[in-house]
Each structure stands twice: as structure tokens, then as C-alpha cells.
Design a protein around this motif. Structure first.
Motif, PDB file in Angstrom:
ATOM      1  N   UNK A 163      39.740  48.073  49.162  1.00  0.00           N
ATOM      2  CA  UNK A 163      39.406  47.667  50.480  1.00  0.00           C
ATOM      3  C   UNK A 163      39.730  46.383  50.894  1.00  0.00           C
ATOM      4  N   UNK A 164      39.701  45.352  49.808  1.00  0.00           N
ATOM      5  CA  UNK A 164      40.099  44.165  50.196  1.00  0.00           C
ATOM      6  C   UNK A 164      41.170  43.818  50.598  1.00  0.00           C
ATOM      7  N   UNK A 165      42.417  44.900  50.202  1.00  0.00           N
ATOM      8  CA  UNK A 165      43.669  44.566  50.822  1.00  0.00           C
ATOM      9  C   UNK A 165      43.893  45.847  51.972  1.00  0.00           C
ATOM     10  N   UNK A 166      42.921  46.255  52.543  1.00  0.00           N
ATOM     11  CA  UNK A 166      43.063  47.065  53.630  1.00  0.00           C
ATOM     12  C   UNK A 166      44.012  48.614  53.432  1.00  0.00           C
ATOM     13  N   UNK A 167      43.608  48.945  52.159  1.00  0.00           N
ATOM     14  CA  UNK A 167      44.643  49.971  51.940  1.00  0.00           C
ATOM     15  C   UNK A 167      43.775  51.356  51.963  1.00  0.00           C
ATOM     16  N   UNK A 168      44.444  52.198  52.858  1.00  0.00           N
ATOM     17  CA  UNK A 168      43.910  53.587  53.002  1.00  0.00           C
ATOM     18  C   UNK A 168      44.761  54.713  52.596  1.00  0.00           C
TER      19      UNK A 168
END
Length: 199
Positions: free
Chosen positions: A100-105
């Protein structure tokens, strides 16, 4: 970077077990290396996961020294290494917070065992809203004994038991169970082709 490769339990613990000789792909580390190279070239995050059972007194007990990446694998500087104590890579770790902190989806998953920790991580990831690609030929597993087989069954007895589910069938069933429900099923060749790395 919105995508991460999760490498699950490709660790020496499995080689330390008598069951290792029955593994569906004894060169699983080579397959994982291909996938890791592809992910790094794409600029994806690579996350390494190890299964650990402190105090268990077996090959998953860190005190015995087997809970480490297989020697053929090379973790690059800055690539996270997390230890889990559950089948999936989320429940007992900070993996979700890290992603989440790295914006990974989007996640690509591989590792050992196909139907256990890799599949379970895939199902949980899907439920958490991630788009998951399950790289079927970058996973490995072993034959599964029948539920009524003795717990101390030898490898020879496991293989001789007609009730044993062969590793190839385990992998096939996992692919059917995940496809279109929890993940997109892919091979390394398909991912390399999509990246323009094959003719």
C-alpha cells in the motif's frame, strides 16, 4: 511502479526434507530467477517471502539454518525480505502495508508450494483487491498423500499409494481453481513474450 513480484518460500527448508526428491520441478529456482529478471527489467518491486516456524524443531525452524533463500537466488539491495508464519504471505506480515505504501495494486506470484502457500496468498490477495497473475511454471509442489495415509509414511510408500495425488495433478487442479476467479494464469514464456523479450 504499481506491480510487485511476490516470491514465496523458495527456501532451503524444502531441500532439507526427504520429500524434496518428489518435487515437480527440482530446478524451480532457475524458473524463479527468470521471473525475477523479467520483473526487475520492468521496474517492478520484488518481495521475497520465507516461511518460518520458530521453535518447531524442524526444517522451518530458523534455529536450524534452513530458513533462507535457495542458494541460486540473488536478492538485490533494497528488495524486501519478510518472514511469515501462516500459509499466506499477508496474515502474519506487514506485506499489505508495504504494498500500500508503494501504491502497488497488481501482483505476480510464484514459489513453493503451488497449492498451499502460493495459492493461499493468491486467494487472499484477490480478496484484498489486488489483480493477481499466478505464474504456474514458476511454482512447484509435491505429491499429496491421501487423508487416511499414515502421518509417518515414507516417500516410497507415498509414491506407491494409488490414493496419492500426483504433483502434476495438484498443479492442474490449482490452475483450474484459480483461473477466472482469483487470478490470471500465465507462464514465464507468455510474460516474456508480452514484454517483447521473445520472438
Amino acid at each position: 511502479m504499481t506491480r510487485a513480484l511476490i516470491v514465496i518460500d523458495v527456501q532451503e527448508s524444502f531441500r532439507a526434507r526427504p520429500l524434496w526428491e518428489t518435487t515437480s520441478d527440482l530446478k524451480i529456482a532457475d524458473q524463479v530467477n527468470r521471473l525475477v529478471r523479467l520483473s526487475r527489467q520492468a521496474g517492478d518491486l520484488v518481495v521475497w517471502v520465507l516461511h518460518s516456524e520458530p521453535g518447531a524443531g524442524d526444517v522451518f525452524d530458523p534455529a536450524l539454518g534452513h530458513v533462507r533463500l535457495m542458494e541460486e537466488l540473488e536478492r538485490a539491495d533494497g528488495e524486501p525480505l519478510i518472514h511469515k508464519t501462516s500459509h499466506n504471505a499477508f496474515t502474519t506480515t506487514n506485506l499489505q502495508q508495504l504494498l500500500t505504501a508503494r501504491g502497488i495494486r497488481e501482483l505476480t506470484v510464484c514459489g513453493i508450494r503451488t497449492e498451499q502457500c502460493v495459492e493461499t496468498t493468491t486467494r487472499v490477495a484477490s480478496d484484498l483487491g489486488y489483480q493477481v497473475t499466478f505464474v504456474i511454471d514458476a511454482t512447484a509442489t509435491n505429491p499429496i498423500p491421501h487423508r487416511d495415509a499414515p502421518a509417518d509414511q515414507s516417500v516410497a510408500d507415498l509414491l506407491a499409494d494409488p490414493r496419492t495425488l500426483p504433483a502434476e495433478e495438484v498443479i492442474r487442479r490449482t490452475e483450474y481453481a484459480l483461473a477466472g476467479r482469483f487470478a490470471t494464469i500465465s507462464t514465464i514464456d507468455q510474460l516474456e513474450a508480452a514484454a517483447g523479450l521473445q520472438a
